[in-house]
Design an enzyme around this catalytic site. Structure first.
Site, PDB file in Angstrom:
ATOM      1  N   MET A 147      -0.394 -31.647   2.268  1.00 32.01           N
ATOM      2  CA  MET A 147       0.573 -30.613   2.618  1.00 32.01           C
ATOM      3  C   MET A 147       0.169 -30.033   3.963  1.00 32.01           C
ATOM      4  O   MET A 147      -0.943 -29.517   4.113  1.00 32.01           O
ATOM      5  CB  MET A 147       0.577 -29.539   1.530  1.00 32.01           C
ATOM      6  N   TYR A 198      -6.604 -19.787  -0.304  1.00 31.44           N
ATOM      7  CA  TYR A 198      -5.663 -20.914  -0.421  1.00 31.44           C
ATOM      8  C   TYR A 198      -4.265 -20.480  -0.853  1.00 31.44           C
ATOM      9  O   TYR A 198      -4.101 -19.577  -1.671  1.00 31.44           O
ATOM     10  CB  TYR A 198      -6.153 -21.876  -1.505  1.00 31.44           C
ATOM     11  N   GLU A 199      -3.271 -21.204  -0.352  1.00 30.15           N
ATOM     12  CA  GLU A 199      -1.869 -21.108  -0.818  1.00 30.15           C
ATOM     13  C   GLU A 199      -1.326 -19.685  -0.809  1.00 30.15           C
ATOM     14  O   GLU A 199      -0.593 -19.268  -1.698  1.00 30.15           O
ATOM     15  CB  GLU A 199      -1.739 -21.695  -2.235  1.00 30.15           C
ATOM     16  N   GLY A 200      -1.658 -18.944   0.224  1.00 31.26           N
ATOM     17  CA  GLY A 200      -1.257 -17.548   0.306  1.00 31.26           C
ATOM     18  C   GLY A 200      -2.373 -16.687  -0.242  1.00 31.26           C
ATOM     19  O   GLY A 200      -2.738 -16.800  -1.422  1.00 31.26           O
ATOM     20  N   GLN A 260      -0.101 -12.727  -2.605  1.00 28.18           N
ATOM     21  CA  GLN A 260       0.380 -12.905  -3.969  1.00 28.18           C
ATOM     22  C   GLN A 260       0.780 -11.561  -4.571  1.00 28.18           C
ATOM     23  O   GLN A 260       1.823 -11.444  -5.247  1.00 28.18           O
ATOM     24  CB  GLN A 260      -0.703 -13.556  -4.831  1.00 28.18           C
TER      25      GLN A 260
END
Length: 566
Positions: free
Chosen positions: A161, A427-429, A434
């Site tokens: 990604m 990671y991932e935001g 969040q």
């Protein structure tokens, strides 16, 4: 002792806490019987314990390296990946039409957690591929699906990604990578992407990169971004890798942990790509992969927590130090060490239950088309990601503390858990993002999804009062306090919500943890002491967290840069 896959713990949580039977009762997942689930988890557990766990230290001591443009992976990682691939574990939840097992995402989530406990640096590889498979299933053309998905499922090819750039981290809309139409249905992709997990390896035939880029007529911000499949080798119609594409790994990052996972700086120089989804709507397609990865990363935190707890428990039972109240001499009999171990186990259970409940909601939404289940999954995703990774970090630190001075010595292996898990909260935001997602986008329904979940918790606690009055009343009262806090939250301005977002998310996780521990204790009274730790020692934090949340943004912004620097 080495890591042992806690298969019985997953089975108990599925059966008595998060309700996997609801998933198995649907037509789509009717084959996910208890017997089948037990067989799958047992087989995966053997692989994790026997094959993958021994590789974990290799990745730390012998990092992936870049040699003349080729990534060389850690010793044994190729064999470990082949065990994952040949076992069919990459395509557990993928569509059988393309060679997947078609299992519930809940089962895949449990297996991924075990793989992460055994060797997190390696687990990141199939996790990225699984997310790419889901994105392609939802958004790619039939031709792309037929060509790529079977190869990704088999493990012949791996997926990545590509979002982040040096000037566009969390602000994805600021990216500079550009795409040009070639006039033949393909696109030329030019730009650089950073922090690309498993951007290359030496055991897959092809690396398939999903890359965000902007077309010349793309609008500013995220609205004008498109998503492209850009393979390392351009495949022919039969799926055979052909000529090398115009892309490469510039360098690998030197990281705090996860040394066995190559994190690449990728360069695309007019590389040939194929559009995934529609032009200028790439974020919708990428969010499919990102949402998959957000829960996956949350469970990585749980995975490390489990591994760190097991190592700390083993050490505490073996290490003799001083006179203990119980007279055995092992440090596990000291009150504070027992407290730390109890908190480690309690928090790991809570975070796991939240993550698996989220996975069950995703499965139910898919199987039934229910908007309420979809809203439940959306609500739980940021909580599962943030709380899971926070707990991974906290439990790993407690593991170091249980080891005492030996925890600070690398040879014991306890420090690796703390270093490896640290990035998961980024990671991932990041976890702050969040939390803002939870109090922002997830509250656009006026808090309806949150209130439905809290009502369920209160209903269960009310029924449980006859059997466990003290614990049940504490959970009911906490849920009621969070209901009031949610009502207050949805009426605030964005800045005030965001300032209290992290506290609100943690408070929600505390209430969920108490609820799931109560359910577990009612199903098995031997779990009552653990539930008491969760409900009597940890759940009371929710009141302080709610008080923090209600403070709003004014006090935060009163600390100007000048005041912070003085």
């Amino acid at each position: 002792m080495p890591y042992r896959a806690p298969v019985s713990e997953y089975l108990f949580t599925f059966d008595h806490v998060v309700g996997l039977d609801q998933v198995a009762a649907t037509e789509l997942f009717a084959e996910a019987t208890g017997e089948t689930v037990e067989a799958i988890l047992s087989e995966a557990g053997k692989m994790c314990t026997d094959i993958l766990a021994p590789l974990n230290r290799n990745g730390d001591l012998h990092p992936a390296r870049l040699e003349n443009g080729v990534v060389r992976t850690s010793p044994g990682f190729a064999d470990g990946f082949r065990a994952i691939a040949t076992g069919g574990w990459i395509g557990m939840a993928a569509d059988p039409e393309h060679g997947g097992m078609g299992l519930p995402f809940s089962i895949a989530t449990a297996v991924n957690e075990m793989v992460g406990s055994a060797c997190l640096a390696l687990q990141l590889n199939p996790l990225m591929t699984q997310g790419q498979i889901e994105a392609l299933e939802h958004h790619a053309s039939d031709a792309i699906k037929a060509l790529y998905i079977p190869k990704l499922i088999s493990g012949e090819w791996c997926g990545t990604m590509n979002l982040t750039e040096s000037g566009a981290g969390s602000d994805v809309g600021a990216l500079r990578t550009r795409a040009e139409r070639n006039g033949d249905g393909t696109y030329a992709i030019t730009g650089q992407k950073i922090f690309i997990t498993w951007g290359d390896n030496d055991f897959a035939q092809n690396i398939c990169h999903l890359v965000l880029a902007r077309l010349p007529d793309g609008a500013p911000g995220t609205r004008g971004i498109s998503l492209f499949m850009v393979p390392k080798f351009i495949p022919d119609a039969a799926g055979n890798p052909g000529p090398r594409n115009s892309l490469g790994v510039v360098s690998l990052e030197h990281k705090l942990g996860l040394h066995g996972s190559p994190t690449a700086l990728m360069d695309y120089a007019g590389a040939t790509g194929w559009l995934i989804g529609e032009e200028h709507k790439g974020m919708a397609a990428m969010f499919t992969m990102m949402n998959n990865a957000r829960l996956g990363v949350g469970m990585q935190g749980v995975a490390v927590a489990e591994a760190a707890f097991q190592k700390a428990l083993d050490y505490a039972q073996e290490r003799k130090q001083g006179k203990t109240p119980l007279g055995a001499g092992a440090i596990i009999d000291h009150a504070d060490v027992r407290r730390m171990l109890a908190v480690m186990k309690t928090e790991t259970f809570s975070a796991r239950a939240i993550g698996l409940a989220c996975a069950v909601a995703l499965d139910m939404a898919r199987a039934t088309g229910s908007a309420d289940w979809a809203a439940r999954a959306a609500l739980l995703t940021p909580i599962a990601k943030a709380f899971g990774t926070d707990i991974g970090n906290e439990v790993a630190q407690l593991g170091l503390q249980v080891h005492g001075g030996m925890g600070f010595i690398e040879e014991t292996g306890a420090a690796q858990f703390a270093r490896d898990v640290r990035v998961t909260s980024i990671y991932e935001g990041t976890n702050g993002i969040q939390a803002m997602d939870l109090v922002g986008r997830k509250m656009m329904d006026g808090g309806a999804a949150a209130q439905r979940l809290l009502q369920e918790i209160e209903d269960h606690a009310g029924e449980a009062r006859a059997a466990q009055p003290d614990l049940a009343s504490a959970v009911w009262n906490a849920a009621e306090a969070l209901r009031d806090a949610t009502d207050w939250l949805v009426g605030q301005e964005a800045d005030d919500r965001n300032a209290g977002a992290t506290a609100y998310l943690r408070a929600f996780a505390r209430v969920l943890g108490g609820h799931y521990h109560l359910k577990a204790a009612l199903a098995d009274l031997t779990r009552l002491p653990l539930a008491a730790v969760a409900i009597k020692r940890l759940l009371p934090e929710h009141l302080a967290l709610i008080a923090q949340m209600r403070e709003g943004a004014a006090g935060i912004y009163a600390l100007t840069p000048e005041r912070l620097a003085s």
